[in-house]
Design a protein around this motif. Structure first.
Motif, PDB file in Angstrom:
ATOM      1  N   CYS A  30       0.932  -1.226  -0.107  1.00  0.00           N
ATOM      2  CA  CYS A  30       0.054   0.065  -0.039  1.00  0.00           C
ATOM      3  C   CYS A  30       0.808   1.172  -0.058  1.00  0.00           C
ATOM      4  N   GLN A  33       0.297   5.004   4.720  1.00  0.00           N
ATOM      5  CA  GLN A  33       0.958   4.548   5.853  1.00  0.00           C
ATOM      6  C   GLN A  33       0.437   4.722   7.307  1.00  0.00           C
ATOM      7  N   CYS A  34      -0.837   4.334   6.945  1.00  0.00           N
ATOM      8  CA  CYS A  34      -1.941   4.799   7.976  1.00  0.00           C
ATOM      9  C   CYS A  34      -1.646   4.242   9.367  1.00  0.00           C
ATOM     10  N   CYS A  37      -3.863   1.321  10.552  1.00  0.00           N
ATOM     11  CA  CYS A  37      -4.147   0.340   9.640  1.00  0.00           C
ATOM     12  C   CYS A  37      -4.714  -1.093  10.206  1.00  0.00           C
ATOM     13  N   GLY A 139       0.325   9.555   5.731  1.00  0.00           N
ATOM     14  CA  GLY A 139       1.695   9.500   5.188  1.00  0.00           C
ATOM     15  C   GLY A 139       1.905   9.420   3.683  1.00  0.00           C
ATOM     16  N   TRP A 200      -1.697  -2.042  14.303  1.00  0.00           N
ATOM     17  CA  TRP A 200      -1.059  -0.757  14.194  1.00  0.00           C
ATOM     18  C   TRP A 200      -1.673   0.321  15.149  1.00  0.00           C
ATOM     19  N   TYR A 369       4.155   4.798  12.090  1.00  0.00           N
ATOM     20  CA  TYR A 369       3.436   4.649  10.762  1.00  0.00           C
ATOM     21  C   TYR A 369       3.667   3.226  10.289  1.00  0.00           C
ATOM     22  N   ARG A 370       2.556   2.823   9.670  1.00  0.00           N
ATOM     23  CA  ARG A 370       2.681   1.440   9.030  1.00  0.00           C
ATOM     24  C   ARG A 370       3.593   1.489   7.815  1.00  0.00           C
ATOM     25  N   LYS A 371       4.716   0.571   8.038  1.00  0.00           N
ATOM     26  CA  LYS A 371       5.872   0.381   7.137  1.00  0.00           C
ATOM     27  C   LYS A 371       6.188  -1.030   7.003  1.00  0.00           C
ATOM     28  N   TYR A 372       6.447  -1.497   5.699  1.00  0.00           N
ATOM     29  CA  TYR A 372       7.132  -2.504   5.425  1.00  0.00           C
ATOM     30  C   TYR A 372       8.403  -2.710   6.006  1.00  0.00           C
TER      31      TYR A 372
END
Length: 380
Positions: A30, A33-34, A37, A139, A200, A369-372
């Motif tokens: 995605c 970066q909510c 999430c 984000g 998250w 933040y939502r991150k890989y």
């Protein structure tokens, strides 16, 4: 089927036939970066995602067991270049298809193609009604203005539109603007959903939880709008469980109405079920959807009422809210069998309410933040 020497009933033993719908997480990729999430904190990589042929098989099996709806989600489902073929196959098989999207990767031509291939509904997410704050929360720079464009494209091809608004302490003052925006975008429905604290969002709870006073005011706004806009706009409203008196009827009851499939093919009773670490989920690459729905231990463990301890077991609401949310019980008590602390009968109910109210009074911390590539041992 046995679990710790206890025989578990199957779906048919509970009088449960076909699920109504499948939530298909096509990818965890995605561009946004909510920090609230709903995806798990440990995200699946592209390399393990189901292929187009595998998703077509999932669709075929869904029809065979009696599913009527498929909700195409993520992550962001439009990262899949084969989304059109997936939608076309849903149409061919007679499945109602709904696209749940941030919209930022769509263009007008693709919206038109999806509509022609039989897509029946679009849910479009918004982080705020103000550009800068919306982009900060998501984000993603330029995201809000793109979403407004996408909404127009969706309505131009006469696809029904739902505006999804995730509300929390950092945008709750714009609640009336969210409703007005939904009207301006010609949406049929707006979902005003306070953040639900799993994954998250649980990591970011202190940044999001509103005060009880903010929530009361928001509820007044929604109730008034429902009266004023009756027949013009459907308003769905979800409050934070921490301030509820009764737990929500989560997913219509565990393993009763819905299936969730993650990008690598694990089949779950709900999108947050992976937070219950002791559960093992069967995979569509190894077993059929029919077998999983009927026999999977992860589904049968909390189906019905036999598993319930008191006070749930003796409660006259046990077949109304089905004990509340197992994932929330796990997150807040450490045991998924415990009474959901959202319930006033839980011994932890007052403690959870007070904890939330106290967090809401403090200055909000920075977002995680939502991150890989960020791996966590626990979502708590």
């Amino acid at each position: 089927m046995k679990n710790n020497n206890v025989t578990l009933k199957k779906a048919s033993d509970h009088g449960i036939e076909a699920p109504l719908a499948l939530l298909a997480e096509l990818s965890h990729r995605c561009p946004l970066q909510c920090p609230y999430c709903s995806n798990p904190v440990n995200l699946e990589k592209k390399s393990v995602e189901l292929t187009l042929d595998e998703w077509k098989s999932v669709i075929d099996q869904s029809v065979e067991i009696g599913i009527h709806q498929i909700h195409l989600s993520g992550g962001e489902p439009t990262v899949r270049t084969d989304l059109e073929e997936i939608v076309e196959h849903c149409t061919k098989k007679g499945l109602y298809s709904n696209l749940i999207t941030s919209g930022v990767l769509l263009d007008e031509g693709r919206v038109k193609r999806l509509e022609k291939l039989g897509l029946e509904h679009v849910q479009l997410s918004f982080q705020d009604t103000e550009n800068d704050n919306a982009d900060r929360i998501g984000g993603f720079k330029g995201g809000h203005s793109k979403k407004l464009e996408v909404a127009k494209w969706v309505r131009n091809v006469e696809l029904p539109l739902t505006v999804n608004c995730v509300v929390h302490r950092q945008n709750i003052e714009n609640l009336e603007n969210f409703i007005n925006m939904a009207m301006e975008l010609d949406a049929e429905r707006v979902e005003i959903a306070q953040v639900q604290y799993y994954g998250w969002a649980l990591k970011n709870r202190a940044a999001f939880i509103p005060t009880p006073e903010q929530l009361d005011h928001a509820t007044e706004i929604v109730e008034k709008a429902r009266i004023d806009l009756k027949g013009k706009l459907v308003i769905d409203y979800v409050i934070p469980d921490y301030y509820a008196k009764h737990p929500k009827n989560c997913m219509g009851g565990w393993g009763r109405r819905f299936l969730n499939m993650n990008p690598k093919g694990d089949v779950l009773p709900c999108h947050a079920a992976e937070t219950i670490s002791h559960l093992k989920f069967d995979n569509i690459r190894e077993k059929s959807l029919k077998w999983i729905w009927e026999n999977s231990e992860a589904f049968n463990l909390y189906r019905g009422t036999d598993w319930m301890p008191d006070p749930c077991k003796s409660c006259d609401r046990k077949e109304i809210d089905w004990g509340g949310c197992r994932c929330q019980a796990m997150a807040l008590t450490g045991d998924a069998k415990n009474t959901d602390p959202a319930c006033s009968l839980s011994p932890l109910h007052t403690e959870i309410f007070d904890m939330a109210a106290d967090e809401a009074k403090r200055p909000p911390p920075e977002f995680i933040y939502r991150k890989y590539g960020v791996r966590f041992n626990s979502p708590i």
